[in-house]
Design an enzyme around this catalytic site. Structure first.
Site, PDB file in Angstrom:
ATOM      1  N   LYS A  41    -106.132 -30.811 -35.893  1.00 31.33           N
ATOM      2  CA  LYS A  41    -105.766 -29.744 -36.950  1.00 31.33           C
ATOM      3  C   LYS A  41    -105.911 -30.349 -38.313  1.00 31.33           C
ATOM      4  CE  LYS A  41    -100.684 -30.523 -35.863  1.00 31.33           C
ATOM      5  NZ  LYS A  41     -99.436 -29.840 -36.089  1.00 31.33           N
ATOM      6  N   ARG A 137     -88.829 -24.237 -33.518  1.00 30.85           N
ATOM      7  CA  ARG A 137     -89.859 -23.990 -34.394  1.00 30.85           C
ATOM      8  C   ARG A 137     -90.263 -22.744 -33.772  1.00 30.85           C
ATOM      9  NH1 ARG A 137     -94.210 -28.133 -36.153  1.00 30.85           N
ATOM     10  NH2 ARG A 137     -94.978 -28.232 -33.828  1.00 30.85           N
ATOM     11  N   HIS A 167     -93.013 -28.905 -26.972  1.00 31.18           N
ATOM     12  CA  HIS A 167     -92.975 -30.127 -28.227  1.00 31.18           C
ATOM     13  C   HIS A 167     -92.026 -30.657 -28.270  1.00 31.18           C
ATOM     14  CE1 HIS A 167     -95.047 -31.725 -31.156  1.00 31.18           C
ATOM     15  NE2 HIS A 167     -94.679 -31.431 -32.239  1.00 31.18           N
ATOM     16  N   ARG A 223    -101.447 -33.892 -25.874  1.00 33.47           N
ATOM     17  CA  ARG A 223    -101.746 -33.626 -27.171  1.00 33.47           C
ATOM     18  C   ARG A 223    -101.702 -34.822 -28.130  1.00 33.47           C
ATOM     19  NH1 ARG A 223     -97.901 -29.908 -25.750  1.00 33.47           N
ATOM     20  NH2 ARG A 223     -96.702 -30.491 -27.548  1.00 33.47           N
ATOM     21  N   TYR A 269    -100.584 -41.258 -70.093  1.00 34.77           N
ATOM     22  CA  TYR A 269     -99.684 -40.221 -70.618  1.00 34.77           C
ATOM     23  C   TYR A 269     -98.269 -40.835 -70.438  1.00 34.77           C
ATOM     24  CZ  TYR A 269    -103.156 -36.534 -69.595  1.00 34.77           C
ATOM     25  OH  TYR A 269    -104.304 -35.757 -69.686  1.00 34.77           O
ATOM     26  N   CYS A 315    -103.149 -39.843 -63.729  1.00 38.29           N
ATOM     27  CA  CYS A 315    -103.639 -38.867 -64.399  1.00 38.29           C
ATOM     28  C   CYS A 315    -104.331 -37.817 -63.255  1.00 38.29           C
ATOM     29  CB  CYS A 315    -104.822 -39.195 -65.375  1.00 38.29           C
ATOM     30  SG  CYS A 315    -104.162 -40.333 -66.490  1.00 38.29           S
ATOM     31  N   ASP A 317    -107.633 -37.220 -62.609  1.00 37.21           N
ATOM     32  CA  ASP A 317    -108.750 -37.871 -62.019  1.00 37.21           C
ATOM     33  C   ASP A 317    -108.830 -39.320 -62.199  1.00 37.21           C
ATOM     34  OD1 ASP A 317    -109.705 -34.970 -62.364  1.00 37.21           O
ATOM     35  OD2 ASP A 317    -109.465 -35.442 -64.380  1.00 37.21           O
TER      36      ASP A 317
HETATM   37  N1  PMH Z   1     -98.572 -30.742 -30.489  1.00 37.11           N
HETATM   38  C1  PMH Z   1     -98.157 -30.100 -31.372  1.00 37.11           C
HETATM   39  C2  PMH Z   1     -97.712 -28.625 -31.128  1.00 37.11           C
HETATM   40  C3  PMH Z   1     -97.875 -30.410 -32.543  1.00 37.11           C
HETATM   41  O1  PMH Z   1     -97.385 -29.557 -33.573  1.00 37.11           O
HETATM   42  C4  PMH Z   1     -98.440 -31.684 -32.929  1.00 37.11           C
HETATM   43  C5  PMH Z   1     -98.170 -32.552 -34.310  1.00 37.11           C
HETATM   44  C6  PMH Z   1     -98.943 -32.567 -31.866  1.00 37.11           C
HETATM   45  C7  PMH Z   1     -98.858 -31.900 -30.736  1.00 37.11           C
HETATM   46  C8  PMH Z   1     -99.432 -33.900 -32.061  1.00 37.11           C
HETATM   47  O2  PMH Z   1     -98.386 -34.656 -32.576  1.00 37.11           O
HETATM   48  P1  PMH Z   1     -98.677 -36.246 -33.005  1.00 37.11           P
HETATM   49  O3  PMH Z   1     -99.463 -36.256 -34.012  1.00 37.11           O
HETATM   50  O4  PMH Z   1     -97.542 -36.953 -33.176  1.00 37.11           O
HETATM   51  O5  PMH Z   1     -99.417 -36.909 -31.689  1.00 37.11           O
HETATM   52  N2  PMH Z   1     -97.660 -31.476 -35.327  1.00 37.11           N
HETATM   53  C9  PMH Z   1     -97.011 -32.175 -36.388  1.00 37.11           C
HETATM   54  C10 PMH Z   1     -96.484 -31.287 -37.393  1.00 37.11           C
HETATM   55  O6  PMH Z   1     -96.454 -29.780 -37.361  1.00 37.11           O
HETATM   56  N3  PMH Z   1     -96.011 -31.899 -38.360  1.00 37.11           N
HETATM   57  O7  PMH Z   1     -96.378 -33.392 -38.163  1.00 37.11           O
HETATM   58  C11 PMH Z   1     -97.215 -33.202 -36.892  1.00 37.11           C
END
Ligand code: PMH
Length: 387
Positions: A41, A137, A167, A223, A269, A315, A317
């Protein structure tokens, strides 16, 4: 491999061999039957979703996980035909599109299933049911909610419950009480689920921290996010080093202007920095619009294998550094990564900003081209703004 042209002297490098290494190291630690979903993601945590996904699958990942349907669609369009999971919210009206593209979506509301069932869904819709065991969440929290969802799923032949997941909020903490509490809540929901649902489904619970620290407790798949990119989820896990990781991301630029400034002159700046003596000042063509935010004033960069501080305000850039001597225009500057025996790590930048490693590659904006390497050899460059 294509080399998208870019015309600026700042770039990020992503070492794809590191992604390969990190996945293979995790595999060694996991039970043989536990599969890996690569979490790509947010454009592969800022590294580039397509390139990381490609490498992760080659290294042995079985599927890809993202937060948004848009991200999953982009991967399908790029030709990935592996399992794809959207872990965040998908609008119920987009259920037909997800089904058509064989993208699994996350569900946790009875109403969502009702609204989705009113759409004309062309193919079975793959569902992963989210259980909120303590993250607070998204996800169902009670067996009553679970039953209501399962009823909806059972009544609609178009719905396919593929998996159930949760999670962890604190898998990277020293203190494991809350983690164990979440596991217990998962087991409680699971024992109810087992009684009421007889069809085969998969289970997944682990992020990087949980999968590296408690591999024997992982279910059908993990994951794997931050540590696939070679970064530890927290300093606790970094000290523990449950698996050896290799960081994939580095950030570089070049000096575009070098001048001697006499004593008592101001830089940038707000005139927040004043030279104490004759000083060599270098200008670097990267700024807060690239994600190198103003709070990084005072942080070091590497030139000629040595540390040099950022002076004056950053700045949009450009920013300035104080050099120990004159260097030619074009000299390489490393903001994250190694030069000779010096290294500025993502952890150091995160510590300086009082944040977590995750935020650092994510905040390097799409204006910075990504250059991909395998074992140090450039294989591809991509300007994210134009691709
Ligand atoms: N699964 C879910 C639902 C997640 O939101 C994330 C990471 C992962 C797996 C992977 O976690 P890891 O990168 O610690 O291995 N999500 C996020 C988050 O929402 N903010 O920071 C990491």
């Amino acid at each position: 491999m294509s080399f998208a042209p870019f015309y600026r002297d700042s770039w990020a490098e992503v070492e794809l061999s590191a992604i390969d290494h990190n996945i293979k190291e995790l595999q060694k630690r996991l039970q043989p039957e536990t599969k890996i979903y690569a979490v790509v993601k947010a454009n592969g945590y800022g590294h580039g979703d397509i390139e990381v996904a490609d490498q992760a699958l080659k290294a042995g990942a079985s599927g890809l996980a993202v937060a948004l349907l848009d991200e999953a669609l982009r991967l399908r369009e790029a030709g990935f035909d592996c399992p794809l999971l959207v872990m965040g919210w998908t609008r119920p009206e987009d259920a037909p599109l997800a089904a058509e593209k064989e993208i699994a979506v996350t569900v946790f509301q009875e109403d969502w299933l009702r609204q989705a069932s009113e759409q004309s869904i062309p193919k079975p819709l793959k569902l992963h049911m989210k259980w909120d065991t303590g993250m607070g969440r998204i996800g169902i929290r009670t067996t009553e909610e679970m039953d209501a969802l399962l009823r909806q799923i059972e009544q609609n032949a178009i719905f396919r419950l593929e998996a159930v997941f949760t999670h962890f909020a604190t898998a990277d903490d020293e203190e494991s009480d809350y983690y164990l509490e979440q596991e217990q809540r998962f087991e409680n929901l699971f024992s109810h689920f087992e009684r009421v649902w007889t069809k085969d489904v998969e289970f997944h619970t682990g992020n990087s921290a949980a999968s590296m620290r408690f591999p024997e407790r992982m279910k059908h798949f993990v994951r794997f996010g931050i540590s696939m990119y070679g970064l530890y989820p927290s300093s606790v896990v970094k000290e523990e080093r449950p698996i050896p990781l290799s960081p994939a991301f580095s950030l570089h630029s070049r000096l575009i202007h070098v001048k001697k400034v006499e004593a008592n002159q101001s830089i940038s700046y707000g005139a927040t920095y004043t030279t104490e003596q004759d000083e060599w000042i270098g200008t670097i063509p990267l700024g807060y619009a690239d994600g190198w935010i103003r709070k990084l004033q005072g942080m070091d960069v590497l030139v000629d294998g040595k540390r040099h501080p950022i002076v004056g305000r950053i700045c949009m850039d450009q920013f300035m550094i104080r050099l120990d001597q004159e260097y030619p225009v074009g000299t390489k500057v490393t903001l994250i990564g190694k030069q000779e025996d010096q290294e500025i790590t993502v952890d150091e930048v995160a510590d300086y900003l009082d944040t977590i490693t995750y935020e650092i590659p994510c905040m390097i904006s799409s204006r910075v081209p990504r250059m991909y390497k395998k074992q140090g050899e450039q294989v591809k460059a991509r300007h994210l703004l134009f691709s």
